[in-house]
Design a protein around this motif. Structure first.
Motif, PDB file in Angstrom:
ATOM      1  N   ILE A  46      14.805  32.318  31.007  1.00  0.00           N
ATOM      2  CA  ILE A  46      14.648  33.687  31.509  1.00  0.00           C
ATOM      3  C   ILE A  46      15.175  33.787  32.944  1.00  0.00           C
ATOM      4  O   ILE A  46      15.918  34.712  33.280  1.00  0.00           O
ATOM      5  CB  ILE A  46      13.175  34.145  31.407  1.00  0.00           C
ATOM      6  N   GLY A  47      14.815  32.827  33.772  1.00  0.00           N
ATOM      7  CA  GLY A  47      15.327  32.800  35.145  1.00  0.00           C
ATOM      8  C   GLY A  47      16.841  32.680  35.172  1.00  0.00           C
ATOM      9  O   GLY A  47      17.518  33.346  35.970  1.00  0.00           O
ATOM     10  N   TRP A  48      17.387  31.841  34.290  1.00  0.00           N
ATOM     11  CA  TRP A  48      18.836  31.663  34.194  1.00  0.00           C
ATOM     12  C   TRP A  48      19.518  32.983  33.848  1.00  0.00           C
ATOM     13  O   TRP A  48      20.510  33.353  34.473  1.00  0.00           O
ATOM     14  CB  TRP A  48      19.160  30.603  33.132  1.00  0.00           C
ATOM     15  N   PHE A  49      18.999  33.697  32.850  1.00  0.00           N
ATOM     16  CA  PHE A  49      19.626  34.941  32.416  1.00  0.00           C
ATOM     17  C   PHE A  49      19.642  35.985  33.543  1.00  0.00           C
ATOM     18  O   PHE A  49      20.668  36.619  33.802  1.00  0.00           O
ATOM     19  CB  PHE A  49      18.935  35.507  31.179  1.00  0.00           C
ATOM     20  N   ILE A  50      18.529  36.151  34.207  1.00  0.00           N
ATOM     21  CA  ILE A  50      18.445  37.142  35.291  1.00  0.00           C
ATOM     22  C   ILE A  50      19.377  36.753  36.442  1.00  0.00           C
ATOM     23  O   ILE A  50      20.151  37.575  36.942  1.00  0.00           O
ATOM     24  CB  ILE A  50      16.989  37.305  35.778  1.00  0.00           C
ATOM     25  N   ALA A  51      19.341  35.489  36.847  1.00  0.00           N
ATOM     26  CA  ALA A  51      20.187  35.026  37.950  1.00  0.00           C
ATOM     27  C   ALA A  51      21.669  35.075  37.574  1.00  0.00           C
ATOM     28  O   ALA A  51      22.514  35.415  38.413  1.00  0.00           O
ATOM     29  CB  ALA A  51      19.790  33.612  38.359  1.00  0.00           C
TER      30      ALA A  51
END
Length: 135
Positions: A46-51
């Motif tokens: 999730i962090g990867w997708f947003i970043a």
């Protein structure tokens, strides 16, 4: 000194915007991993997708100043960006697995080390393969 700055403007800008993406990724990961029962790999994704979404916009507009002239060029940049970021996501997953699951190290420390490694690869992919337009 000024010549070096002019020659490496994209690297400096990548450092600024890359730090923002780095902080977004780590912040989302930390919040989800610490305050929810979510598995650390899901929190990482999730962090990867947003970043990554943030990074695409900033890299395209301000770091490499790419100006896709057609919808086809824009889609190519977008798919290329996410493809190469998916490669570094695999690195990300492996580093976290080794650091957290096998070595039993602190997830936030492992994530910070991981991001330092993957951000270097992301810069290389972005500069050499995705946004080839020269300012």
């Amino acid at each position: 000194m000024l010549n070096w700055i002019k020659k490496h403007t994209d690297l400096i800008e990548y450092g600024v915007w890359g730090t923002c993406a780095f902080l977004i990724n780590i912040s989302v990961f930390a919040v989800l991993n610490t305050w929810t029962p979510m598995n650390y790999q899901i929190a990482n994704a999730i962090g990867w997708f947003i970043a990554t979404t943030f990074a695409f916009c900033t890299n395209k507009l301000w770091v490499f100043m790419s100006h896709a002239e057609t919808k086809k060029e824009l889609i190519h940049e977008l798919l290329s960006f996410y493809f190469f970021r998916a490669i570094t996501l695999i690195m990300d997953i492996i580093i976290l697995f080794i650091g957290i699951s096998i070595l039993k190290k602190d997830p936030i420390i492992v994530k910070i080390i991981d991001q330092c490694i993957t951000n270097i690869a992301n810069y290389i992919f972005s500069k050499w393969y995705i946004f080839k337009t020269v300012k």
